[in-house]
Write a protein that holds these residues in place. Structure first.
Motif, PDB file in Angstrom:
ATOM      1  N   SER A 138     -19.683   9.978   7.505  1.00  0.00           N
ATOM      2  CA  SER A 138     -18.338   9.902   6.931  1.00  0.00           C
ATOM      3  C   SER A 138     -17.445   9.078   7.844  1.00  0.00           C
ATOM      4  N   ALA A 139     -17.003   7.910   7.357  1.00  0.00           N
ATOM      5  CA  ALA A 139     -16.101   7.071   8.143  1.00  0.00           C
ATOM      6  C   ALA A 139     -14.766   7.779   8.370  1.00  0.00           C
ATOM      7  N   GLU A 140     -14.274   8.467   7.351  1.00  0.00           N
ATOM      8  CA  GLU A 140     -12.981   9.128   7.465  1.00  0.00           C
ATOM      9  C   GLU A 140     -13.011  10.235   8.509  1.00  0.00           C
ATOM     10  N   THR A 141     -14.128  10.963   8.604  1.00  0.00           N
ATOM     11  CA  THR A 141     -14.234  12.016   9.612  1.00  0.00           C
ATOM     12  C   THR A 141     -14.209  11.421  11.007  1.00  0.00           C
ATOM     13  N   LEU A 142     -14.878  10.307  11.209  1.00  0.00           N
ATOM     14  CA  LEU A 142     -14.840   9.636  12.511  1.00  0.00           C
ATOM     15  C   LEU A 142     -13.409   9.255  12.877  1.00  0.00           C
TER      16      LEU A 142
END
Length: 445
Positions: free
Chosen positions: A54-58
């Motif tokens: 997940s890019a958003e979690t990073l």
């Protein structure tokens, strides 16, 4: 221990795991979702096993960590520990979020540079840097090299002097502090291979000031990984602060303290460490030293961003015992359970499966090793042949530790971002496994 084998509390339920993983949700029709993207759809298109990040979690977790330091009044440089996840997409996302890189090999250094991280935001750590890696670090112009021993300092001085260069050096100190984590991921107690014994650090720092090619700028400390309480940090930082004061009293300048990383996450029900509490520990013990501070987080940012998708190959009945659920993922994909007895949550991708009453089963892989086990006697919804699951919190020390043992190709990797998904590494072909093998003529004639 951070990853104990036995637990005194019941396994978290499907509902409890979803509650502690805000990027996951369960849709009655689409099943398990990551950032609103159905994982079943990814598995249908790409197959399993498959890593999904997940890019958003990073981005979100990097921001939380950086804001915690800022809120504590700390001006600090953050370097993502590339060993946790070295994919170029991950590194570029974190670079754009304001992170530098902590690297432990020439390969990681070049990966970080390829991802657009400037050398001025790279710290080179590690106990066994080769002459070639030291030359590379100097030629690239990294921010500093964290030196782990007197022997390494001597070699580095020679390499730098031969290049007509000078490189900033921080001495990594072993403070002999127990991080209260798994024995295989503790790094700051006497007897570990890491760092310079505390009692020898000042003398070596003094020696560094007399050597050509190196400029001693400060100290570094890293006591382990998956650290959940602040007491070990405080103990280690207190010792480093004392060392800084002693060094200055000896007439030597100190301008840098690298605080390491290791802040832990909630895999099961152990509770996650708080970035705000970590920032508070740094501030209370090191905040009055007038030094440039640095941190090296990895797991806390990346682990919750990733899942490993797998399918049930067989359900093997055991007379008088619990069934084995055999997945198509194995220890060559996710090594942590075999290596550390690590606990990873497991969720069905199907909403129907997720709602079934749990049973006790052991979740294993197909590799010919008894250690190829993801979970022993785990309480899970009953899983039949063809069912799919997600192994949680695998974004750190997951894909990066994979191997091709048993001639099993590397799994595909996918990035979810903005409601869509993209394959960021194709599944390795079987043929590629031997594409670079060389059979001498003496063997084939």
């Amino acid at each position: 221990m951070a990853d104990p084998v036995d637990f005194s509390t019941p396994d978290p339920t499907v509902r409890e795991l979803l509650a502690t993983h805000s990027n996951l949700s369960l849709d009655v029709r689409s099943g398990l979702m990551l950032d609103g993207v159905p994982l079943q759809a990814i598995a249908d298109a790409v197959g399993t096993p498959c890593w999904v990040m997940s890019a958003e979690t990073l981005r979100r977790r990097a921001a939380i960590l950086l804001n915690a330091m800022k809120d504590a009044g700390l001006s600090i440089s953050a370097h993502f520990a590339v060993k946790a996840n070295d994919h170029l997409a991950v590194l570029e996302i974190l670079a754009r979020a304001g992170m530098g890189a902590d690297v432990v090999s020439g390969g990681e250094l070049l990966r970080a540079r390829k991802a657009g991280i400037p050398a001025s935001k790279i710290v080179f750590s590690g106990v066994g840097k080769t002459d070639a890696e030291l030359r590379l670090a100097i030629e690239e112009g990294v921010s500093q090299i964290n030196v782990e021993s007197a022997e390494e300092l001597e070699v580095l001085s020679g390499v730098a002097a031969s290049l007509g260069s000078e490189i900033a050096v921080a001495l990594r100190v072993n403070p002999d502090v127990d991080a209260r984590t798994h024995a295989k991921i503790t790094t700051g107690v006497a007897g570990n291979k890491f760092g310079i014994p505390y009692e020898e650090a000042l003398d070596l720092y003094r020696e560094a000031h007399a050597l050509p090619g190196v400029k001693a700028v400060g100290y570094a400390v890293h006591i382990g990984s998956q650290i959940l309480t602040m007491e070990p940090y405080r103990d280690a930082y207190r010792r480093v602060a004392e060392l800084v004061r002693d060094t200055r009293a000896a007439g030597l300048p100190v301008s840098v303290v690298d605080c390491g990383g290791g802040i832990g996450i909630n895999y099961r029900d152990e509770g996650a460490a708080s970035p705000n509490a970590w920032a508070g520990a740094i501030r209370s013990e090191l905040g009055d030293l007038d030094v440039r501070l640095a941190i090296e987080p990895g797991r806390w940012i990346a682990a919750p961003a990733g899942v490993l998708l797998a399918s049930v190959v067989l359900r093997k009945a055991v007379r008088g015992g619990y069934p084995f659920i055999i997945l198509d993922a194995a220890m060559n994909d996710l090594l942590r359970p075999a290596l550390y007895e690590a606990w990873h949550g497991i969720l069905p991708l199907s909403a129907h499966d997720a709602m079934l009453a749990p049973e006790t089963a052991s979740i294993v892989g197909p590799v010919c090793e008894s250690g190829d086990t993801f979970a022993k006697t785990r309480e899970l919804p009953p899983l039949q042949r063809g069912a799919r699951v997600a192994l949680l919190d695998t974004g750190a020390y997951g894909a990066v530790m994979s191997s091709t043992y048993n001639a099993r190709p590397f799994a595909a990797q996918v990035l979810v971002d903005g409601g869509t998904w993209t394959v960021i590494r194709e599944r390795q072909s079987i043929e590629y496994l031997w594409a670079h093998d060389i059979v001498p003529a003496s063997v084939s004639t």
